[in-house]
Design an enzyme around this catalytic site. Structure first.
Site, PDB file in Angstrom:
ATOM      1  CB  ALA A   1      14.330  -5.001 -40.242  1.00  0.00           C
TER       2      ALA A   1
ATOM      3  NE  ARG B   1       7.169  -5.854 -52.930  1.00  0.00           N
ATOM      4  CZ  ARG B   1       7.884  -4.734 -53.064  1.00  0.00           C
ATOM      5  NH1 ARG B   1       8.160  -4.273 -54.271  1.00  0.00           N
ATOM      6  NH2 ARG B   1       8.333  -4.085 -52.002  1.00  0.00           N
TER       7      ARG B   1
ATOM      8  CD  GLN C   1       7.177   1.183 -39.544  1.00  0.00           C
ATOM      9  OE1 GLN C   1       7.804   0.225 -39.968  1.00  0.00           O
ATOM     10  NE2 GLN C   1       6.811   2.197 -40.307  1.00  0.00           N
TER      11      GLN C   1
ATOM     12  CB  THR D   1      11.022   3.767 -45.924  1.00  0.00           C
ATOM     13  OG1 THR D   1      10.606   4.655 -46.972  1.00  0.00           O
ATOM     14  CG2 THR D   1      11.045   2.351 -46.464  1.00  0.00           C
TER      15      THR D   1
ATOM     16  N   GLY E   1      13.295   3.246 -56.723  1.00  0.00           N
ATOM     17  CA  GLY E   1      13.123   4.683 -56.821  1.00  0.00           C
ATOM     18  C   GLY E   1      14.165   5.241 -57.795  1.00  0.00           C
TER      19      GLY E   1
ATOM     20  CG  ASN F   1      40.490 -53.158 -38.124  1.00  0.00           C
ATOM     21  OD1 ASN F   1      39.320 -53.139 -38.518  1.00  0.00           O
ATOM     22  ND2 ASN F   1      41.514 -53.274 -38.948  1.00  0.00           N
TER      23      ASN F   1
HETATM   24  C1  UD1 Z   1      12.674   1.196 -51.245  1.00  0.00           C
HETATM   25  C2  UD1 Z   1      12.766   2.692 -51.618  1.00  0.00           C
HETATM   26  C3  UD1 Z   1      13.206   2.789 -53.078  1.00  0.00           C
HETATM   27  C4  UD1 Z   1      14.511   2.084 -53.284  1.00  0.00           C
HETATM   28  C5  UD1 Z   1      14.449   0.636 -52.779  1.00  0.00           C
HETATM   29  C6  UD1 Z   1      15.834   0.033 -52.750  1.00  0.00           C
HETATM   30  C7  UD1 Z   1      11.052   3.858 -50.317  1.00  0.00           C
HETATM   31  C8  UD1 Z   1       9.707   4.450 -50.321  1.00  0.00           C
HETATM   32  N1  UD1 Z   1      11.465   3.287 -51.454  1.00  0.00           N
HETATM   33  O1  UD1 Z   1      11.656   0.617 -52.045  1.00  0.00           O
HETATM   34  O2  UD1 Z   1      13.345   4.163 -53.445  1.00  0.00           O
HETATM   35  O3  UD1 Z   1      14.870   2.102 -54.642  1.00  0.00           O
HETATM   36  O4  UD1 Z   1      13.930   0.579 -51.423  1.00  0.00           O
HETATM   37  O5  UD1 Z   1      15.806  -1.346 -52.436  1.00  0.00           O
HETATM   38  O6  UD1 Z   1      11.749   3.899 -49.313  1.00  0.00           O
HETATM   39  N2  UD1 Z   1      10.100  -0.998 -44.130  1.00  0.00           N
HETATM   40  C9  UD1 Z   1       9.809  -0.727 -42.819  1.00  0.00           C
HETATM   41  N3  UD1 Z   1       8.620  -0.121 -42.509  1.00  0.00           N
HETATM   42  C10 UD1 Z   1       7.736   0.255 -43.456  1.00  0.00           C
HETATM   43  C11 UD1 Z   1       8.049  -0.034 -44.808  1.00  0.00           C
HETATM   44  C12 UD1 Z   1       9.245  -0.647 -45.116  1.00  0.00           C
HETATM   45  O7  UD1 Z   1      10.595  -1.034 -41.918  1.00  0.00           O
HETATM   46  O8  UD1 Z   1       6.700   0.811 -43.090  1.00  0.00           O
HETATM   47  C13 UD1 Z   1      11.380  -1.672 -44.442  1.00  0.00           C
HETATM   48  C14 UD1 Z   1      11.211  -3.010 -45.143  1.00  0.00           C
HETATM   49  O9  UD1 Z   1      11.199  -4.065 -44.202  1.00  0.00           O
HETATM   50  C15 UD1 Z   1      12.420  -3.079 -46.034  1.00  0.00           C
HETATM   51  C16 UD1 Z   1      12.793  -1.632 -46.282  1.00  0.00           C
HETATM   52  O10 UD1 Z   1      12.105  -0.859 -45.332  1.00  0.00           O
HETATM   53  O11 UD1 Z   1      13.517  -3.740 -45.403  1.00  0.00           O
HETATM   54  C17 UD1 Z   1      12.399  -1.165 -47.682  1.00  0.00           C
HETATM   55  O12 UD1 Z   1      11.007  -1.344 -47.856  1.00  0.00           O
HETATM   56  P1  UD1 Z   1      10.409  -1.952 -49.199  1.00  0.00           P
HETATM   57  O13 UD1 Z   1       8.943  -2.034 -49.048  1.00  0.00           O
HETATM   58  O14 UD1 Z   1      11.140  -3.181 -49.559  1.00  0.00           O
HETATM   59  O15 UD1 Z   1      10.756  -0.756 -50.187  1.00  0.00           O
HETATM   60  P2  UD1 Z   1      10.996  -0.834 -51.760  1.00  0.00           P
HETATM   61  O16 UD1 Z   1       9.691  -0.864 -52.437  1.00  0.00           O
HETATM   62  O17 UD1 Z   1      11.955  -1.882 -52.087  1.00  0.00           O
HETATM   63 CA    CA Z   2      12.952  -3.516 -50.951  1.00  0.00          CA
END
Ligand code: UD1
Ligand code: CA
Length: 458
Positions: A10, A16, A73, A79, A140, A377
């Site tokens: 999170a 976006r 973080q 991720t 992904g 009333n």
């Molecule tokens: C991610 C997955 C993708 C999957 C999709 C499903 C990766 C690289 N990709 O893509 O394969 O299909 O979710 O919904 O994991 N976050 C962090 N720290 C970071 C980056 C992200 O905590 O440095 C958190 C975001 O807050 C979010 C989650 O990780 O809640 C997913 O990140 P997001 O950037 O939304 O990944 P997607 O592009 O959706």
């Molecule tokens: Ca996402």
């Protein structure tokens, strides 16, 4: 069953969403996305939940409070990098670590349970929750080898044309053998289109080390919807709304038009209650049995008894009894308590007032900062004059009193038991029991006055 730990991702920026509000705090059916996720994880009896926070960390913590532990973080490098932040808390543990994204609000306990079960049954080091997506763009993709087993996950942005044609997607929910996860994370690189450390790369790393990788495909893509922008947010809202409404209908509530009925996740409704279109029930609202709610009513944080009718009205932070009749067009403001059989009719505003059993204010009144006894009333157009521009004062109307139409009750003031107030009175002093107060100028008829000011010629 093995110990289960959960990590919620999170910390991402949520670019976006184009929002000042941090992504995982955007509400779906009135509740922040990340809280939906934690609600569902809580059903799994985990040893510990760690939420990775970054952007808006303090706000996320304030929202989830002690329902989770937190790892910060500082820079959002991807991720995989996010999960690494939990290493000091989870690194040495024996057990299964479930990783869920904070932006997948529709995920359910039962699906995560099935994922964990599959993980254990297949004796895997990593199991991916996958789904079939008609429009897989942005997700992904799951790349399987010739034998059908998963070999890796490729991000949309890194995928070739052939890989993009794959419709099996990574939902972003996984379970891992905890130690294997943290070992593999050490080998994740950021050599990809986005220059990020991808958690999905752990799959290829474990596979290369000869470990077993499983995939559990859910048949509900809806449940795995990832909310990256406002279009997906409205889709999540629609799906969540349908899910909540269906739960109530299956439990015996009639919802006349589910597409136009908005019920929050923490609302409870008794059986045989009918909810008409345009109704919004939110917060910790409880509604009893056999009620009629709506059309077009907004009820937030209220407790409502049985057989109560609330039509075209708004009620907030109040307690409303059984067999109460409210509306159309009434406004029940916070801290009000309406006992059984009360009637609050059209264009009546009630604020911080207690109404005893069977009391009525049927038309066009303002009753604020008041204690109204039972069987009172209150006539049309009555106003409790509660405010002197600085302070608020209490009006007390005791049992069985009758307030005539268009009266002003200038607080602090008491109308005692069984007393009457004559229509059009402005009451500034206590009205004794069983007495009648008349506080208005006497009528004077000026005979032939019209003749005098507009004389007729003949
Ligand atoms: C991610 C997955 C993708 C999957 C999709 C499903 C990766 C690289 N990709 O893509 O394969 O299909 O979710 O919904 O994991 N976050 C962090 N720290 C970071 C980056 C992200 O905590 O440095 C958190 C975001 O807050 C979010 C989650 O990780 O809640 C997913 O990140 P997001 O950037 O939304 O990944 P997607 O592009 O959706
Ligand atoms: Ca996402």
């Amino acid at each position: 069953m093995a110990n289960i730990y959960a990590v919620i991702l999170a910390a991402g920026q949520g670019t976006r969403m184009k929002s000042k509000l941090y992504k995982v705090l955007h509400p779906v059916c009135g509740k922040p996305m990340v809280e939906h996720v934690i609600d569902q994880i809580s059903g799994l009896h985990t040893e510990q939940i760690v939420t990775i926070v970054g952007h808006g960390a303090e706000k996320v913590k304030a929202q989830l409070q002690d329902r989770s532990a937190y790892a910060l973080q500082e820079e959002q490098l991807g991720t995989a990098h996010a999960v690494v932040q939990a290493e000091s808390m989870l690194g040495g543990k024996e057990g299964i670590t479930l990783v869920v994204c904070g932006d997948t609000p529709l995920i359910q306990t039962s699906t995560m349970e099935a994922l964990v079960k599959h993980h254990e049954e297949t004796d895997a080091k990593a199991t991916i929750l996958t789904a079939h997506a008609e429009k897989p763009d942005g997700y992904g993709r799951i790349i399987r080898g010739e034998d059908g087993s998963v070999s890796r996950i490729v991000e949309h942005k890194d995928a070739s044309e052939t890989e993009r044609a794959v419709k099996e997607i990574n939902t972003g929910t996984y379970c891992f053998d905890n130690k294997s996860l943290f070992d593999a994370l050490k080998n994740v690189s950021n050599e990809n289109v986005q220059g990020e450390y991808y958690l999905p790369d752990v799959i290829e790393i474990l596979k290369a080390a000869g470990e077993t990788i499983s995939a559990y495909q859910t048949d509900s893509f809806d449940e795995t919807l990832g909310v990256n922008d406002r279009v997906a947010l409205s889709e999540a809202e629609r799906l969540m709304r349908a899910r909540i409404n269906e739960r109530h209908m299956r439990a015996g509530v009639t919802i006349v038009d589910p597409q136009n009925t908005y019920i929050g996740p923490d609302v409870s409704i008794g059986s045989d209650t009918i909810v008409h279109p345009g109704t919004m029930l939110s917060g910790h609202t409880t509604i009893g049995e056999d009620c009629t709610i709506g059309p077009n009513s907004e009820i937030q944080h209220c407790e409502v008894g049985n057989q109560t009718v609330i039509r075209q009205s708004a009620a907030f932070d109040s307690r409303i009894g059984s067999n109460v009749n409210i509306g159309p067009f009434a406004h029940i403001r916070p801290q009000s308590t309406l006992a059984d059989e009360v009637k609050i009719g059209n264009f009546v505003e009630v604020k911080k007032a207690v109404f005893g059993k069977g009391s009525k204010a049927s038309h066009l009144s303002y009753i604020g900062d008041a204690e109204v006894g039972s069987d009172v009333n209150i006539g049309c157009g009555t106003i409790t004059v509660n405010y002197d521009g600085k302070n608020k004062f209490l009006t007390t109307i005791e049992d069985g009193a009758f307030i005539g139409c268009n009266s002003n009750l200038v607080a602090p003031v008491t109308v005692k038991k069984g007393a009457y107030v004559a229509a059009g009175s402005t009451i500034t002093d206590e009205v004794p029991e069983e007495s009648m107060a008349i506080a208005r100028a006497r009528q004077v008829n000026k005979e032939n006055y019209v003749q005098k000011i507009f004389p007729k010629n003949d």
